[in-house]
Design a protein around this motif. Structure first.
Motif, PDB file in Angstrom:
ATOM      1  N   LEU A  87      11.438  11.427 -14.859  1.00  0.00           N
ATOM      2  CA  LEU A  87      12.177  10.028 -14.772  1.00  0.00           C
ATOM      3  C   LEU A  87      13.546  10.334 -14.038  1.00  0.00           C
ATOM      4  O   LEU A  87      13.654   8.891 -13.437  1.00  0.00           O
ATOM      5  CB  LEU A  87      13.367  10.481 -16.566  1.00  0.00           C
ATOM      6  CG  LEU A  87      14.768  10.017 -16.476  1.00  0.00           C
ATOM      7  CD1 LEU A  87      14.271   8.615 -17.600  1.00  0.00           C
ATOM      8  CD2 LEU A  87      16.018   9.935 -17.048  1.00  0.00           C
ATOM      9  N   LEU A  88      14.200  11.029 -13.173  1.00  0.00           N
ATOM     10  CA  LEU A  88      14.772  10.978 -12.187  1.00  0.00           C
ATOM     11  C   LEU A  88      13.687  10.697 -10.703  1.00  0.00           C
ATOM     12  O   LEU A  88      13.947   9.753  -9.651  1.00  0.00           O
ATOM     13  CB  LEU A  88      15.277  12.230 -11.581  1.00  0.00           C
ATOM     14  CG  LEU A  88      16.119  12.837 -12.065  1.00  0.00           C
ATOM     15  CD1 LEU A  88      17.355  14.303 -12.037  1.00  0.00           C
ATOM     16  CD2 LEU A  88      17.457  11.689 -12.072  1.00  0.00           C
ATOM     17  N   LEU A  89      12.590  11.274 -11.635  1.00  0.00           N
ATOM     18  CA  LEU A  89      11.382  10.262  -9.815  1.00  0.00           C
ATOM     19  C   LEU A  89      11.246   9.083  -9.780  1.00  0.00           C
ATOM     20  O   LEU A  89      11.014   8.439  -8.722  1.00  0.00           O
ATOM     21  CB  LEU A  89      10.134  11.158  -9.859  1.00  0.00           C
ATOM     22  CG  LEU A  89       9.805  11.948  -8.588  1.00  0.00           C
ATOM     23  CD1 LEU A  89      10.094  12.878  -7.916  1.00  0.00           C
ATOM     24  CD2 LEU A  89       8.411  12.169  -8.652  1.00  0.00           C
ATOM     25  N   ARG A  90      10.981   8.534 -10.788  1.00  0.00           N
ATOM     26  CA  ARG A  90      10.446   7.415 -11.709  1.00  0.00           C
ATOM     27  C   ARG A  90      11.946   6.206 -11.106  1.00  0.00           C
ATOM     28  O   ARG A  90      12.182   5.053 -10.639  1.00  0.00           O
ATOM     29  CB  ARG A  90      10.639   6.874 -12.519  1.00  0.00           C
ATOM     30  CG  ARG A  90       9.173   7.331 -13.411  1.00  0.00           C
ATOM     31  CD  ARG A  90       7.797   7.106 -12.629  1.00  0.00           C
ATOM     32  NE  ARG A  90       6.676   7.589 -13.655  1.00  0.00           N
ATOM     33  CZ  ARG A  90       5.277   7.507 -12.450  1.00  0.00           C
ATOM     34  NH1 ARG A  90       5.613   6.588 -11.109  1.00  0.00           N
ATOM     35  NH2 ARG A  90       4.552   7.680 -13.260  1.00  0.00           N
ATOM     36  N   GLU A 113      12.340   6.178  -7.157  1.00  0.00           N
ATOM     37  CA  GLU A 113      11.292   5.189  -6.679  1.00  0.00           C
ATOM     38  C   GLU A 113      11.173   3.555  -7.148  1.00  0.00           C
ATOM     39  O   GLU A 113      11.297   2.481  -6.156  1.00  0.00           O
ATOM     40  CB  GLU A 113      10.137   5.292  -7.675  1.00  0.00           C
ATOM     41  CG  GLU A 113       9.190   5.590  -6.906  1.00  0.00           C
ATOM     42  CD  GLU A 113       7.757   6.627  -7.722  1.00  0.00           C
ATOM     43  OE1 GLU A 113       8.055   6.414  -8.978  1.00  0.00           O
ATOM     44  OE2 GLU A 113       6.750   7.684  -7.479  1.00  0.00           O
ATOM     45  N   ARG A 114      12.461   3.350  -8.033  1.00  0.00           N
ATOM     46  CA  ARG A 114      12.831   2.014  -8.665  1.00  0.00           C
ATOM     47  C   ARG A 114      13.814   1.393  -7.409  1.00  0.00           C
ATOM     48  O   ARG A 114      13.874   0.110  -6.832  1.00  0.00           O
ATOM     49  CB  ARG A 114      13.205   1.877 -10.061  1.00  0.00           C
ATOM     50  CG  ARG A 114      12.148   1.590 -10.433  1.00  0.00           C
ATOM     51  CD  ARG A 114      12.724   1.570 -12.121  1.00  0.00           C
ATOM     52  NE  ARG A 114      13.981   2.209 -12.854  1.00  0.00           N
ATOM     53  CZ  ARG A 114      13.771   3.149 -13.563  1.00  0.00           C
ATOM     54  NH1 ARG A 114      11.966   3.268 -13.866  1.00  0.00           N
ATOM     55  NH2 ARG A 114      14.824   3.302 -13.381  1.00  0.00           N
ATOM     56  N   CYS A 115      14.933   2.520  -7.477  1.00  0.00           N
ATOM     57  CA  CYS A 115      15.882   2.408  -6.786  1.00  0.00           C
ATOM     58  C   CYS A 115      15.503   2.196  -5.092  1.00  0.00           C
ATOM     59  O   CYS A 115      15.891   1.237  -3.957  1.00  0.00           O
ATOM     60  CB  CYS A 115      16.797   3.298  -5.967  1.00  0.00           C
ATOM     61  SG  CYS A 115      18.171   3.342  -8.144  1.00  0.00           S
ATOM     62  N   ALA A 116      14.415   2.696  -4.474  1.00  0.00           N
ATOM     63  CA  ALA A 116      13.745   3.149  -2.814  1.00  0.00           C
ATOM     64  C   ALA A 116      12.969   1.756  -3.493  1.00  0.00           C
ATOM     65  O   ALA A 116      13.306   0.815  -2.061  1.00  0.00           O
ATOM     66  CB  ALA A 116      12.590   4.199  -3.091  1.00  0.00           C
ATOM     67  N   ALA A 117      11.939   0.915  -4.275  1.00  0.00           N
ATOM     68  CA  ALA A 117      11.891  -0.483  -3.611  1.00  0.00           C
ATOM     69  C   ALA A 117      12.515  -1.397  -4.224  1.00  0.00           C
ATOM     70  O   ALA A 117      12.447  -2.509  -3.321  1.00  0.00           O
ATOM     71  CB  ALA A 117      10.772  -0.169  -5.170  1.00  0.00           C
ATOM     72  N   PRO A 150       0.700  -1.509  -0.368  1.00  0.00           N
ATOM     73  CA  PRO A 150      -0.385   0.122   0.138  1.00  0.00           C
ATOM     74  C   PRO A 150       0.559   1.277  -0.157  1.00  0.00           C
ATOM     75  O   PRO A 150       0.311   2.454  -0.219  1.00  0.00           O
ATOM     76  CB  PRO A 150      -0.577   0.104   1.481  1.00  0.00           C
ATOM     77  CG  PRO A 150      -0.844  -1.530   1.607  1.00  0.00           C
ATOM     78  CD  PRO A 150       0.544  -1.769   1.119  1.00  0.00           C
ATOM     79  N   GLU A 151       2.055   0.514   0.356  1.00  0.00           N
ATOM     80  CA  GLU A 151       2.870   2.287   0.351  1.00  0.00           C
ATOM     81  C   GLU A 151       3.104   2.674  -0.939  1.00  0.00           C
ATOM     82  O   GLU A 151       3.529   3.760  -1.468  1.00  0.00           O
ATOM     83  CB  GLU A 151       4.174   2.353   2.157  1.00  0.00           C
ATOM     84  CG  GLU A 151       3.454   2.145   3.235  1.00  0.00           C
ATOM     85  CD  GLU A 151       2.957   0.709   3.419  1.00  0.00           C
ATOM     86  OE1 GLU A 151       3.153  -0.140   2.683  1.00  0.00           O
ATOM     87  OE2 GLU A 151       2.723   0.323   4.578  1.00  0.00           O
ATOM     88  N   ALA A 152       3.467   1.893  -1.442  1.00  0.00           N
ATOM     89  CA  ALA A 152       4.494   1.577  -2.753  1.00  0.00           C
ATOM     90  C   ALA A 152       3.362   2.586  -3.707  1.00  0.00           C
ATOM     91  O   ALA A 152       3.447   3.337  -4.498  1.00  0.00           O
ATOM     92  CB  ALA A 152       4.815   0.457  -3.103  1.00  0.00           C
TER      93      ALA A 152
END
Length: 109
Positions: free
Chosen positions: A61-64, A67-71, A8-10
């Motif tokens: 681009l940087l935001l996505r 998010e991928r790195c955080a996941a 849910p957080e993601a």
């Protein structure tokens, strides 16, 4: 095996990112319209629109990517309750190296 379903957080992070990008796209349209309304030249307005669109695209681009790195970091994290050991900390015998040792294999001169 970890499930591939987003938490849910993601999911909330994806919604916030999408909302942010929508507002950025809206401002990419709104700012040139306001500039034209106040009498700025068409070339200046077009340049501003292109610049805003480029900045918005790079930010998206940087935001996505963030998010991928955080996941990925969340997937690699140990389960709750498991202590984290640093890179150079090892458990078990023989983990302390390089100090003075008495007895054992020292040559007798």
């Amino acid at each position: 095996m970890p499930s591939s379903r987003p938490t849910p957080e993601a999911h909330a992070g994806d919604e916030r990112t999408t909302e942010l990008i929508r507002w950025a796209a809206f401002s990419c349209v709104l700012v040139p319209v306001v500039l034209l309304w106040y009498g700025t030249s068409l070339a200046g307005t077009a340049g501003t629109a292109v610049g805003l669109a480029a900045v918005t695209a790079v930010c998206r681009l940087l935001l996505r990517r963030s998010e991928r790195c955080a996941a990925r970091l969340l997937d690699d994290a140990p389960p709750p309750g498991v202590p984290h050991r640093g890179r150079r900390q090892h458990a078990g015998t023989g983990s302390h190296r390089g100090g003075r040792h008495s007895g054992g294999g020292s040559p007798v001169g």
